[in-house]
Write a protein that holds these residues in place. Structure first.
Motif, PDB file in Angstrom:
ATOM      1  N   GLN A   1       4.356   5.961 -30.061  1.00 31.97           N
ATOM      2  CA  GLN A   1       4.624   5.188 -31.148  1.00 31.97           C
ATOM      3  C   GLN A   1       4.997   3.926 -31.329  1.00 31.97           C
ATOM      4  O   GLN A   1       4.717   2.829 -31.989  1.00 31.97           O
ATOM      5  CB  GLN A   1       5.672   6.072 -32.245  1.00 31.97           C
ATOM      6  CG  GLN A   1       4.732   7.246 -32.937  1.00 31.97           C
ATOM      7  CD  GLN A   1       6.041   8.314 -33.249  1.00 31.97           C
ATOM      8  OE1 GLN A   1       6.978   8.296 -33.001  1.00 31.97           O
ATOM      9  NE2 GLN A   1       5.260   9.152 -33.966  1.00 31.97           N
ATOM     10  N   ASP A   2       5.550   3.631 -30.173  1.00 34.61           N
ATOM     11  CA  ASP A   2       6.195   2.439 -29.820  1.00 34.61           C
ATOM     12  C   ASP A   2       5.356   1.634 -28.832  1.00 34.61           C
ATOM     13  O   ASP A   2       5.756   0.984 -27.814  1.00 34.61           O
ATOM     14  CB  ASP A   2       7.743   2.571 -29.114  1.00 34.61           C
ATOM     15  CG  ASP A   2       8.764   1.356 -29.061  1.00 34.61           C
ATOM     16  OD1 ASP A   2       8.355   0.540 -30.174  1.00 34.61           O
ATOM     17  OD2 ASP A   2       9.464   1.452 -28.624  1.00 34.61           O
ATOM     18  N   ALA A   3       4.103   1.779 -29.060  1.00 41.51           N
ATOM     19  CA  ALA A   3       2.913   1.319 -28.336  1.00 41.51           C
ATOM     20  C   ALA A   3       3.268  -0.054 -27.698  1.00 41.51           C
ATOM     21  O   ALA A   3       3.938  -1.125 -28.489  1.00 41.51           O
ATOM     22  CB  ALA A   3       1.755   1.141 -28.780  1.00 41.51           C
ATOM     23  N   SER A   4       2.803  -0.385 -26.395  1.00 43.18           N
ATOM     24  CA  SER A   4       3.013  -1.550 -25.766  1.00 43.18           C
ATOM     25  C   SER A   4       2.502  -2.735 -26.581  1.00 43.18           C
ATOM     26  O   SER A   4       1.502  -2.551 -27.046  1.00 43.18           O
ATOM     27  CB  SER A   4       2.471  -1.591 -24.419  1.00 43.18           C
ATOM     28  OG  SER A   4       1.702  -2.713 -23.896  1.00 43.18           O
ATOM     29  N   TRP A   5       3.436  -3.957 -26.584  1.00 42.13           N
ATOM     30  CA  TRP A   5       3.010  -4.943 -27.351  1.00 42.13           C
ATOM     31  C   TRP A   5       1.811  -5.812 -26.889  1.00 42.13           C
ATOM     32  O   TRP A   5       0.900  -6.417 -27.371  1.00 42.13           O
ATOM     33  CB  TRP A   5       3.905  -6.087 -27.622  1.00 42.13           C
ATOM     34  CG  TRP A   5       4.930  -5.674 -28.725  1.00 42.13           C
ATOM     35  CD1 TRP A   5       6.121  -5.209 -28.618  1.00 42.13           C
ATOM     36  CD2 TRP A   5       4.768  -6.052 -30.134  1.00 42.13           C
ATOM     37  NE1 TRP A   5       6.615  -4.938 -29.890  1.00 42.13           N
ATOM     38  CE2 TRP A   5       5.810  -5.583 -30.856  1.00 42.13           C
ATOM     39  CE3 TRP A   5       3.450  -6.605 -30.936  1.00 42.13           C
ATOM     40  CZ2 TRP A   5       5.936  -5.571 -32.095  1.00 42.13           C
ATOM     41  CZ3 TRP A   5       3.696  -6.763 -32.305  1.00 42.13           C
ATOM     42  CH2 TRP A   5       4.828  -6.217 -32.995  1.00 42.13           C
ATOM     43  N   VAL A   6       1.767  -5.696 -25.468  1.00 38.65           N
ATOM     44  CA  VAL A   6       0.442  -6.200 -24.636  1.00 38.65           C
ATOM     45  C   VAL A   6      -0.699  -5.458 -25.079  1.00 38.65           C
ATOM     46  O   VAL A   6      -1.687  -6.107 -25.503  1.00 38.65           O
ATOM     47  CB  VAL A   6       0.732  -6.124 -23.180  1.00 38.65           C
ATOM     48  CG1 VAL A   6      -0.433  -6.774 -22.518  1.00 38.65           C
ATOM     49  CG2 VAL A   6       2.025  -6.748 -22.806  1.00 38.65           C
TER      50      VAL A   6
END
Ligand SMILES: Cc1ncc(COP(=O)(O)O)c(C=O)c1O
Length: 397
Positions: free
Chosen positions: A12-17
């Motif tokens: 849910q807190d997927a990587s910003w990259v």
């Protein structure tokens, strides 16, 4: 629920990259690839040196019997010997084959080292901003990340690291040249860090380890030399790979090197080999181990990255962006003119420019530009960067 709560929350807190990369794909679909300026992913775009291609062809033409079979979990002797020889020459320290463990990239190497040393609940201190995957690697091995702020210029704040050290601390994990800042830690800083770690180890009555992630070790500019981390502290483990220096990111070849001066070094080596096996890597890719053995001093043409850094850095400075000049890796980490880095990168996105917000590296208020792209992409993006700078009143009058 089918999947673990921890993984669900990480997803849910997927990587910003990744998020930026995916948004970029969508923009490219709408506007065409050549009209989107994608600086989201640090994927080396230079081809491997010709020497690698030649060696690959020679090996394919004259295959060695058994070259695709299992081997010792630490890797081929020939490759480890070749690495140890260069390490010994560079450092003046008596590295031998046994101090090297071949790994599945630096990412695999970091997981191996952390698995080898961490007990449940132990902490690893990481200077911030940092490569976000560190958080997951530490967690994979039952540890907890303890981010510690760096100085304004992103150099190590040794006092802050010292304050964070307590009985729970097992290691300090540094990364130089740094992702996302491009900063290279100096001789003086590493000296101060080493002395402090020796003192704290004595005070605590246990060995604190220094893990040095040198994934960008040869991507270094301005004629400077990367200080040899083993000189500053005996209990040091270097983790690196050929993803960047030989542009082999997809081939997953790296290694860990454990200082011969490390406390309980023999145990640490045995534990790392065990972790390499039981984390399921088994061994580093066989073909790649053979190919990189003779290429330990080779590298892509670093000047190409340096030229891009100069072009990008100089232009952004002219537009009024505040940036610490990177001395290595292929990233710029400018300050956003507003606190909300996500709002700011949306402004750039409206100009079809993709960068990653600083909060993706534990440092809001900044953003990361990966310039491992061709010059045309950089040149194409400059007008957009200028327009956004103008909107925020950054352009020098
Ligand atoms: C700081 C840092 N460490 C480790 C890695 C992983 O590199 P590898 O491809 O060797 O696993 C990366 C990749 O981008 C990185 O930026």
């Amino acid at each position: 629920m089918t999947i673990s709560k921890k993984v669900k929350s990480a997803l849910q807190d997927a990587s910003w990259v990744r998020r930026m990369f995916e948004e970029g794909e969508e923009l490219k679909r709408i506007h065409g690839e050549e009209n989107v300026y994608d600086f989201s992913l640090g994927n080396p775009d230079i081809e491997p040196p010709l020497s690698l291609k030649k060696a690959l062809k020679a090996l394919a033409d004259s295959p060695i019997v058994g070259m695709h079979r299992y081997m010792a979990n630490s890797g081929y002797s020939e490759t480890k010997r070749s690495i140890a020889k260069v390490l010994a020459e560079e450092s003046g320290i008596s590295f031998e084959e046994k101090h090297v463990v071949m790994t599945v990239g630096a990412a695999g190497g970091l997981n191996v080292v952390l698995k080898a040393i961490l007990d449940e609940g132990e902490e690893v201190i990481v200077p911030s901003p940092y490569f976000m995957e560190f958080r997951f690697y530490i967690d994979n091995c039952g540890g907890t990340i303890r981010p510690v702020e760096t100085n304004e210029d992103f150099s190590l704040n040794v006092n802050e690291i010292e304050k964070a050290i307590d009985q729970k601390t097992k290691a300090v994990l540094i990364n130089s040249p740094n992702n996302p800042t491009g900063v290279v830690y100096s001789h003086e800083t590493l000296g101060a860090l080493g002395k402090m770690l020796e003192r704290k180890s004595r005070e605590l009555g246990k060995t604190l380890y220094l893990i040095s992630d040198e994934a960008y070790k040869r991507i270094i500019y301005d004629g400077i030399a990367l200080p040899i981390v083993f000189h500053y502290y005996p209990h040091t483990i270097r983790v690196t790979s050929h993803s960047k220096d030989l542009a082999l990111a997809g081939e997953r070849i790296g290694y860990i090197a454990i200082s011969p001066n490390c406390d309980e070094g023999e145990d640490l080596i045995a534990a790392s080999v065990f972790a390499n096996r039981t984390l399921g890597f088994v061994n580093a890719p066989a073909l790649m181990q053979r190919l990189v053995a003779p290429l330990q001093r080779d590298s892509v043409n670093v000047k190409e990255y340096e030229d891009r850094r100069d072009l990008f850095y100089n232009a952004l400075r002219t537009f009024g962006y505040q940036i610490v000049k990177p001395q290595g890796a292929f990233y710029l980490f400018p300050k956003a003119p507003i606190e909300d880095d996500v709002a700011f990168i949306k402004e750039l996105q409206a100009k079809r420019i993709l960068v990653v917000p600083g909060r993706g590296f534990g440092k809001p208020g900044h953003f990361r530009i990966a310039y491992s792209v061709n010059k045309k992409t950089i040149e194409g993006a400059l007008p957009g960067f200028r327009e956004v700078a103008e909107k925020y009143g950054m352009l020098p009058s």
